[in-house]
Design a protein around this motif. Structure first.
Motif, PDB file in Angstrom:
ATOM      1  N   ASN A 100      10.901   4.983 -53.667  1.00 44.17           N
ATOM      2  CA  ASN A 100       9.360   5.726 -54.150  1.00 44.17           C
ATOM      3  C   ASN A 100       8.276   5.039 -54.003  1.00 44.17           C
ATOM      4  OD1 ASN A 100      11.289   7.855 -54.731  1.00 44.17           O
ATOM      5  ND2 ASN A 100      11.164   7.299 -56.875  1.00 44.17           N
ATOM      6  N   ARG A 101       8.119   3.720 -54.280  1.00 48.17           N
ATOM      7  CA  ARG A 101       7.011   3.027 -53.736  1.00 48.17           C
ATOM      8  C   ARG A 101       6.529   2.725 -52.511  1.00 48.17           C
ATOM      9  NH1 ARG A 101       6.414  -2.448 -52.890  1.00 48.17           N
ATOM     10  NH2 ARG A 101       8.470  -2.606 -53.313  1.00 48.17           N
ATOM     11  N   ARG A 102       7.625   2.828 -51.460  1.00 51.07           N
ATOM     12  CA  ARG A 102       7.204   2.455 -50.359  1.00 51.07           C
ATOM     13  C   ARG A 102       6.966   3.879 -49.372  1.00 51.07           C
ATOM     14  NH1 ARG A 102      12.269  -0.881 -50.115  1.00 51.07           N
ATOM     15  NH2 ARG A 102      13.257   0.992 -49.578  1.00 51.07           N
ATOM     16  N   LYS A 103       7.728   5.096 -50.022  1.00 51.00           N
ATOM     17  CA  LYS A 103       7.093   6.204 -49.546  1.00 51.00           C
ATOM     18  C   LYS A 103       5.768   6.559 -50.088  1.00 51.00           C
ATOM     19  CE  LYS A 103      11.604   8.768 -49.535  1.00 51.00           C
ATOM     20  NZ  LYS A 103      12.371   9.880 -50.313  1.00 51.00           N
ATOM     21  N   ALA A 104       5.162   6.051 -51.116  1.00 51.06           N
ATOM     22  CA  ALA A 104       3.859   6.345 -51.660  1.00 51.06           C
ATOM     23  C   ALA A 104       3.012   5.560 -50.859  1.00 51.06           C
ATOM     24  CB  ALA A 104       3.744   6.152 -53.006  1.00 51.06           C
ATOM     25  N   GLY A 108       0.237   6.976 -48.380  1.00 53.73           N
ATOM     26  CA  GLY A 108      -1.190   6.740 -48.467  1.00 53.73           C
ATOM     27  C   GLY A 108      -1.764   6.253 -46.999  1.00 53.73           C
ATOM     28  N   LEU A 109      -1.015   5.500 -46.458  1.00 56.84           N
ATOM     29  CA  LEU A 109      -1.313   5.040 -44.960  1.00 56.84           C
ATOM     30  C   LEU A 109      -1.370   5.887 -43.961  1.00 56.84           C
ATOM     31  CD1 LEU A 109       0.714   1.904 -44.503  1.00 56.84           C
ATOM     32  CD2 LEU A 109      -1.478   1.913 -45.137  1.00 56.84           C
ATOM     33  N   ILE A 110      -0.581   6.967 -43.947  1.00 56.39           N
ATOM     34  CA  ILE A 110      -0.500   8.116 -43.177  1.00 56.39           C
ATOM     35  C   ILE A 110      -1.833   9.143 -43.343  1.00 56.39           C
ATOM     36  CG2 ILE A 110       0.648  10.274 -42.357  1.00 56.39           C
ATOM     37  CD1 ILE A 110       3.205   8.837 -43.035  1.00 56.39           C
ATOM     38  N   LYS A 111      -2.219   9.075 -44.547  1.00 57.21           N
ATOM     39  CA  LYS A 111      -3.458  10.021 -44.931  1.00 57.21           C
ATOM     40  C   LYS A 111      -4.785   9.241 -44.368  1.00 57.21           C
ATOM     41  CE  LYS A 111      -1.255  12.300 -48.784  1.00 57.21           C
ATOM     42  NZ  LYS A 111      -1.152  12.513 -50.254  1.00 57.21           N
ATOM     43  N   LYS A 112      -4.648   7.800 -44.504  1.00 52.84           N
ATOM     44  CA  LYS A 112      -5.796   7.224 -44.162  1.00 52.84           C
ATOM     45  C   LYS A 112      -5.882   7.199 -42.705  1.00 52.84           C
ATOM     46  CE  LYS A 112      -5.916   3.932 -47.892  1.00 52.84           C
ATOM     47  NZ  LYS A 112      -5.503   2.336 -48.357  1.00 52.84           N
TER      48      LYS A 112
END
Length: 118
Positions: A100-104, A108-112
């Motif tokens: 879950n942490r890695r997905k988050a 976040g990286l994908i959105k940035k």
């Protein structure tokens, strides 16, 4: 003779207790507390199979009865199976947190990155 057996019983108990110091770090976010039914079932099975195994071991060590087959063998298999089941839940809990942490983080990286492109 009695002194040796008494020391042996202390050593046997340590096999079951050394990892209890780690529980405060794990339990607050565990499936065992988020699902009380699962926690009670796991605790009941663990204590029950441990008591069954220790009863067979007591009869062997202190009373001199041959309890290897089927008593000690079957109780050992049951205790092992319950421990493997509980360990599987713990691994899923810890692995699930990491996933879950890695997905988050990836989210976040994908959105940035998407914001930089537009």
């Amino acid at each position: 003779m009695l002194h040796r057996n008494h020391a042996n019983s202390k050593t046997t108990k340590q096999y079951f207790l050394w990892y209890l110091i780690l529980l405060p770090f794990y339990l607050p976010h565990s499936s065992f507390l988020s699902s009380p039914r699962l926690g009670i079932l796991a605790l009941t099975l663990w204590v029950g199979t441990q008591a069954l195994w220790l009863h067979q071991a007591y009869q062997l060590e202190f009373l001199g009865r041959s309890t290897f087959v089927p008593g000690l063998f079957v109780s050992g298999l049951l205790f092992f199976a319950v421990n493997v089941w509980i360990l599987g839940i713990i691994v899923d809990d810890i692995g699930g947190r990491d996933r879950n942490r890695r997905k988050a983080e990836r989210g976040g990286l994908i959105k940035k990155d998407a914001a930089k492109i537009s």
